[in-house]
Structures are given as C-alpha cells and as structure tokens.
Motif scaffolding. Structure first.
Motif, PDB file in Angstrom:
ATOM      1  N   ARG A   4       4.511  28.070  23.423  1.00  0.00           N
ATOM      2  CA  ARG A   4       3.523  26.943  23.100  1.00  0.00           C
ATOM      3  C   ARG A   4       2.139  27.534  22.770  1.00  0.00           C
ATOM      4  N   TYR A   5       1.652  27.124  21.525  1.00  0.00           N
ATOM      5  CA  TYR A   5       0.379  27.901  21.308  1.00  0.00           C
ATOM      6  C   TYR A   5      -0.569  26.778  21.364  1.00  0.00           C
ATOM      7  N   LYS A   6      -1.654  27.421  21.844  1.00  0.00           N
ATOM      8  CA  LYS A   6      -3.163  26.792  21.933  1.00  0.00           C
ATOM      9  C   LYS A   6      -3.580  26.488  20.803  1.00  0.00           C
ATOM     10  N   ALA A   7      -4.202  25.096  20.879  1.00  0.00           N
ATOM     11  CA  ALA A   7      -4.939  24.493  19.832  1.00  0.00           C
ATOM     12  C   ALA A   7      -6.019  23.598  20.548  1.00  0.00           C
ATOM     13  N   VAL A   8      -7.159  23.631  19.589  1.00  0.00           N
ATOM     14  CA  VAL A   8      -8.139  22.564  20.090  1.00  0.00           C
ATOM     15  C   VAL A   8      -8.234  21.351  19.054  1.00  0.00           C
ATOM     16  N   VAL A   9      -8.528  20.320  19.634  1.00  0.00           N
ATOM     17  CA  VAL A   9      -8.858  19.177  18.872  1.00  0.00           C
ATOM     18  C   VAL A   9     -10.275  18.677  19.109  1.00  0.00           C
ATOM     19  N   ASP A  23       3.259  18.023  21.572  1.00  0.00           N
ATOM     20  CA  ASP A  23       3.244  18.578  23.038  1.00  0.00           C
ATOM     21  C   ASP A  23       4.466  19.373  22.886  1.00  0.00           C
ATOM     22  N   GLU A  24       5.416  19.404  22.268  1.00  0.00           N
ATOM     23  CA  GLU A  24       6.649  20.392  22.413  1.00  0.00           C
ATOM     24  C   GLU A  24       6.235  21.871  22.209  1.00  0.00           C
ATOM     25  N   LYS A  25       5.273  22.023  20.982  1.00  0.00           N
ATOM     26  CA  LYS A  25       5.002  23.447  20.495  1.00  0.00           C
ATOM     27  C   LYS A  25       3.566  23.850  20.812  1.00  0.00           C
ATOM     28  N   TYR A  26       2.573  22.810  21.003  1.00  0.00           N
ATOM     29  CA  TYR A  26       1.347  23.051  21.202  1.00  0.00           C
ATOM     30  C   TYR A  26       0.720  22.483  22.229  1.00  0.00           C
ATOM     31  N   HIS A  27       0.013  23.453  22.964  1.00  0.00           N
ATOM     32  CA  HIS A  27      -0.902  23.134  24.233  1.00  0.00           C
ATOM     33  C   HIS A  27      -2.350  22.614  23.613  1.00  0.00           C
ATOM     34  N   LEU A  28      -2.765  21.245  23.531  1.00  0.00           N
ATOM     35  CA  LEU A  28      -4.011  20.975  23.000  1.00  0.00           C
ATOM     36  C   LEU A  28      -4.941  20.650  23.873  1.00  0.00           C
ATOM     37  N   LEU A  29      -6.083  21.464  23.804  1.00  0.00           N
ATOM     38  CA  LEU A  29      -7.344  21.195  24.234  1.00  0.00           C
ATOM     39  C   LEU A  29      -8.286  20.266  23.694  1.00  0.00           C
ATOM     40  N   SER A  33     -17.431  18.794  20.080  1.00  0.00           N
ATOM     41  CA  SER A  33     -18.739  19.342  19.195  1.00  0.00           C
ATOM     42  C   SER A  33     -18.185  20.643  18.893  1.00  0.00           C
ATOM     43  N   PRO A  34     -18.718  20.986  17.578  1.00  0.00           N
ATOM     44  CA  PRO A  34     -18.386  22.462  17.402  1.00  0.00           C
ATOM     45  C   PRO A  34     -18.751  23.677  18.244  1.00  0.00           C
ATOM     46  N   VAL A  35     -19.930  23.149  18.956  1.00  0.00           N
ATOM     47  CA  VAL A  35     -20.428  24.264  19.945  1.00  0.00           C
ATOM     48  C   VAL A  35     -19.249  24.358  21.052  1.00  0.00           C
ATOM     49  N   GLN A  36     -18.548  23.431  21.647  1.00  0.00           N
ATOM     50  CA  GLN A  36     -17.691  23.453  22.582  1.00  0.00           C
ATOM     51  C   GLN A  36     -16.292  23.949  22.031  1.00  0.00           C
ATOM     52  N   THR A  37     -16.002  23.708  20.750  1.00  0.00           N
ATOM     53  CA  THR A  37     -14.959  24.305  20.285  1.00  0.00           C
ATOM     54  C   THR A  37     -14.981  25.747  20.294  1.00  0.00           C
ATOM     55  N   LEU A  38     -16.203  26.308  19.685  1.00  0.00           N
ATOM     56  CA  LEU A  38     -16.475  27.707  19.539  1.00  0.00           C
ATOM     57  C   LEU A  38     -16.353  28.315  20.928  1.00  0.00           C
ATOM     58  N   GLN A  39     -16.916  27.693  21.841  1.00  0.00           N
ATOM     59  CA  GLN A  39     -16.744  28.072  23.304  1.00  0.00           C
ATOM     60  C   GLN A  39     -15.251  28.226  23.684  1.00  0.00           C
ATOM     61  N   LEU A  40     -14.537  27.243  23.448  1.00  0.00           N
ATOM     62  CA  LEU A  40     -13.191  27.488  23.975  1.00  0.00           C
ATOM     63  C   LEU A  40     -12.514  28.372  23.183  1.00  0.00           C
ATOM     64  N   ALA A  41     -12.938  28.753  21.983  1.00  0.00           N
ATOM     65  CA  ALA A  41     -12.051  29.723  21.365  1.00  0.00           C
ATOM     66  C   ALA A  41     -12.348  31.203  21.810  1.00  0.00           C
ATOM     67  N   GLN A  42     -13.555  31.396  22.616  1.00  0.00           N
ATOM     68  CA  GLN A  42     -13.878  32.463  23.056  1.00  0.00           C
ATOM     69  C   GLN A  42     -12.992  32.760  24.397  1.00  0.00           C
ATOM     70  N   GLU A  43     -12.909  31.514  25.181  1.00  0.00           N
ATOM     71  CA  GLU A  43     -12.353  31.656  26.466  1.00  0.00           C
ATOM     72  C   GLU A  43     -10.751  31.733  26.267  1.00  0.00           C
ATOM     73  N   HIS A  44     -10.176  30.931  25.459  1.00  0.00           N
ATOM     74  CA  HIS A  44      -8.804  31.070  25.193  1.00  0.00           C
ATOM     75  C   HIS A  44      -8.134  31.723  24.017  1.00  0.00           C
ATOM     76  N   ASP A  45      -7.046  31.952  24.028  1.00  0.00           N
ATOM     77  CA  ASP A  45      -6.342  32.570  22.679  1.00  0.00           C
ATOM     78  C   ASP A  45      -5.987  31.446  21.767  1.00  0.00           C
ATOM     79  N   LEU A  46      -6.867  30.858  21.274  1.00  0.00           N
ATOM     80  CA  LEU A  46      -6.298  29.816  20.456  1.00  0.00           C
ATOM     81  C   LEU A  46      -5.858  30.203  18.962  1.00  0.00           C
ATOM     82  N   LYS A  47      -4.881  29.463  18.522  1.00  0.00           N
ATOM     83  CA  LYS A  47      -4.242  29.835  17.180  1.00  0.00           C
ATOM     84  C   LYS A  47      -4.663  28.638  15.948  1.00  0.00           C
ATOM     85  N   LEU A  48      -5.331  27.836  16.446  1.00  0.00           N
ATOM     86  CA  LEU A  48      -5.584  26.630  15.453  1.00  0.00           C
ATOM     87  C   LEU A  48      -6.922  25.498  15.897  1.00  0.00           C
TER      88      LEU A  48
END
Length: 389
Positions: A4-9, A23-29, A33-48
């Motif tokens: 399951r790949y991590k992605a942010v919505v 849900d079957e293939k992606y773990h969605l966060l 806001s763009p700021v929160q999105t970029l923060q999650l990208a630094q904290e998690h191994d996001l793919k998308l």
C-alpha cells in the motif's frame, strides 16, 4: 501481501468515498493546505498528491498545484470538475501530472496507478539517465545542431518501425537539452512515447487535442510542436533565452519533418506488404477455383461428346427403317459426322484455352513467391494482359 502506497489528499472536505475506492492499494492522508501537504511529504514516504478540485476554487487549484511542484518532486493529480481544454492546459502548465474531470472518474484507479508507475520508473532510471546524459552532452558538445539534424535524417531511413523511429528522435533531441513527450500518428495507429518508453495519459490527451491547433501551441514554459503525423510536447522551453528559444523551435521542427516523412514511408511499405499478401491470396484462390472449373468443364465437354456420338449411332441404326434412298442416307451421315468432328474441335479448343489460363496463373505464383518482387517479371505479366481501350 499487496503493497500500500502512501498518498495525501489536499481537500477542504473529507471524502470517504474516495478513501474506500483507493483503500486497497493506497493509504490516504488528509491535508487542508499546501503547507500541511508539504509537511506530510517530509514526514512520510509519500508517492502521490491528490488535489480535490471539487472542494477548491479553480484558480486556487492552479496556484496550489504550482506551489506544490515548486517545492516537491511528487506527482500531482487533480480531481477537477472542469472539462475545457484551456483549464487542462493551465493545470498541466502548473505542473499537474494528470487531470481527471467528472467524465473520467470511472478510470480513476487505473490513471493514478499509471502516474505512480511513471514516478517509480523515473526514480529508478534517474541516476542512470543522469550519467548517460552527462556523457552524451560531453560527446555532443562540439557538434552543431545542424550536424545533429543531418545525422538524424541519415539514420531515420534505416528505421523499420515506429518505436525505433521514436527512440532515434529522442536521441537527437538530447543535444538540445529539452525534456519531451512524443506522439506519432500513422494510418495504422497512434504511438505515444516518453524518453523512457512509457507514455503519460495527460500529455497524450493534450497532444491529441492540440494536433490541429497550428504548428506551435505555447503555454507557460511548454510548447507543443505539430507537423503532419507528429506532435512533440517540450516541457522545459528556455523562455528566458529568446535566441535559444527560437533556435530550438526552428531546428527541432526540421527533425519533426524528417520523422513525419519516415512515418509516411513506413505506412506505404506496410500498405505494399498488405497488397502483396492480397495478390498472393487472390492468385491461390483463382488457382483453386480454376482447378474446380477445369474438372467440371472437361466433364461437361465429355458428356456432350458422348451424347453426340450416341445420337449418331442411333441415327445410323435407324436409317434402314426410314425408307430413305442412298443419297438421303449419305447426306444425313455426313451431317452427323460433321457434328462429331465439330464437337471434338470445340472440346480441344476449350482445353487449349484452359491450359493458357493455367500458365498465366503459374507465372503469377512465381512472381509473388518471394518477398522481393522482380520488376522485370511484373512487366512481363503486364505485357501478357490486354491494355484498356
């Protein structure tokens, strides 16, 4: 176990339906806001990154997309509600990797998977391509653009298929330092390509929709160049360097002309190959039909000859009962004998005509037996045929 790949919505609202669908293939966060999105990208191994355009204004979507791409290398997919070409161009210019309007939502999972796989493939090839590009740049740094174009035009005639043609074009484009997507349209299909061999859906759609919009379609730092059956999307045009910008447009356009000419040549070769197959099959079909007609024809002619001879025998046996004098009997016998002779003559003439057709069909089979047809043998066949009046 399925990975399951991590992605942010990025959304102003929570969309449980989207979560259930992926849900079957992606773990969605979730981020608002763009700021929160970029923060999650630094904290998690996001793919998308997914942008929910249904909860964000259109103008804000474009700005958000641009901000995310300026600060992250993650692929961005917009789930929007606009269907217009201009909005798609604006989104793509802002860095969007794919744009799904409401009419495309049925293929959401497949489109997201392709964006993800392109990202993974590009990451794997990044180090190898970087080294290869550096070596190619050094090797070609002393070679003029004209020399590159001439070499491409010489090489292109040796391309035997569309895939090889596309790769040779990408090799030539390396000297210009531009990142491109390619679409080639032949009479037998459409081929979309990237330098790594994997086509991207959104770029393919944009090139298809812009192919009749003129030779150049410029938007932001991107340009789509069209010539005949070829469209090239340049993703990093040097808009700040007017001289280089113009040189790329002029020089690359000649490459597209050569590419289009080869596509037409390949189409003609394929058409000739199909026509050759058709002639071969027609020749074989005619031979089979003539064999059946020959058997039937000769049987009919033999039956006719037998009937005439039986009639002659019957008449001859009946002469003694008809009370005819010798002169009348002789005249009737001459008529019957003449009928037998003429019947045999017609039969033999029919056989000679049939043999002539057999010879002609045999020559057709010999001419098209090989993949490379001898022009002299074709001319000989033409000479055997009557000219149209």
């Amino acid at each position: 176990m399925t990975t399951r790949y991590k992605a942010v919505v990025l959304s102003k609202t929570s969309d449980e339906q989207l979560g259930d669908l992926l849900d079957e293939k992606y773990h969605l966060l979730q981020a608002d806001s763009p700021v929160q999105t970029l923060q999650l990208a630094q904290e998690h191994d996001l793919k998308l990154i997914l942008i929910d355009g249904n909860s964000i204004a259109d103008d804000d979507v474009i700005g958000i997309c641009r901000e995310l791409k300026d600060n992250s290398e993650l692929p961005v997919v917009v789930l929007g509600h606009e269907e217009t070409l201009q909005h798609k161009l604006d989104a793509y210019d802002a860095g969007c990797d794919d744009y799904l309007s409401p009419s495309m939502m049925f293929e959401l999972k497949a489109r997201i998977d392709r964006v993800l796989f392109n990202k993974i493939a590009n990451d794997q090839l990044k180090m190898q391509l970087k080294q290869a590009n550096e070596m190619a740049f050094i090797a070609m740094s002393d070679t003029s653009d004209l020399g590159v174009n001439i070499q491409f035009l010489l090489d292109v005639n040796r391309c035997n298929n569309i895939d090889e043609l596309g790769m040779r074009l990408f090799q030539a484009l390396q000297s210009y330092g531009i990142n491109c997507s390619l679409q080639m349209r032949s009479r037998y299909g459409v081929k979309n390509m990237e330098a790594n061999g994997m086509a991207k859906d959104m770029e393919s759609v944009l090139m298809s929709e812009c192919k009749d919009k003129g030779r150049y379609v410029d938007f932001g730092r991107r340009s789509i160049m069209n010539y005949g059956g070829v469209s090239l999307l340049v993703k990093n045009m040097p808009v700040d360097d007017e001289k280089k910008y113009g040189a790329i447009k002029d020089n690359v356009f000649s490459l597209l002309q050569g590419c289009d000419a080869r596509i037409q040549a390949l189409d003609n070769l394929q058409s000739l190959a199909l026509e050759s197959q058709l002639v071969k099959r027609l020749s074989g079909q005619m031979s089979s039909m003539m064999s059946a007609v020959d058997v039937s024809y000769q049987g009919v002619m033999r039956d006719i000859a037998d009937v005439v001879e039986n009639m002659a025998d019957g008449v001859e046996q009946s002469l003694q009962f008809l009370g005819m004098d010798e002169r009348q009997e002789s005249a009737l016998q001459n008529i019957m004998e003449t009928g037998i002779v003429e019947t045999n003559r017609v039969f033999n003439e029919g056989i000679r005509v049939d043999e002539g057709l057999k010879v002609f069909l045999q020559k057709i089979d010999r001419v098209f037996a090989d993949d490379h047809v001898d022009p002299q043998e074709v001319q000989a066949l033409l000479d055997m045929m009557p000219k149209n009046s």
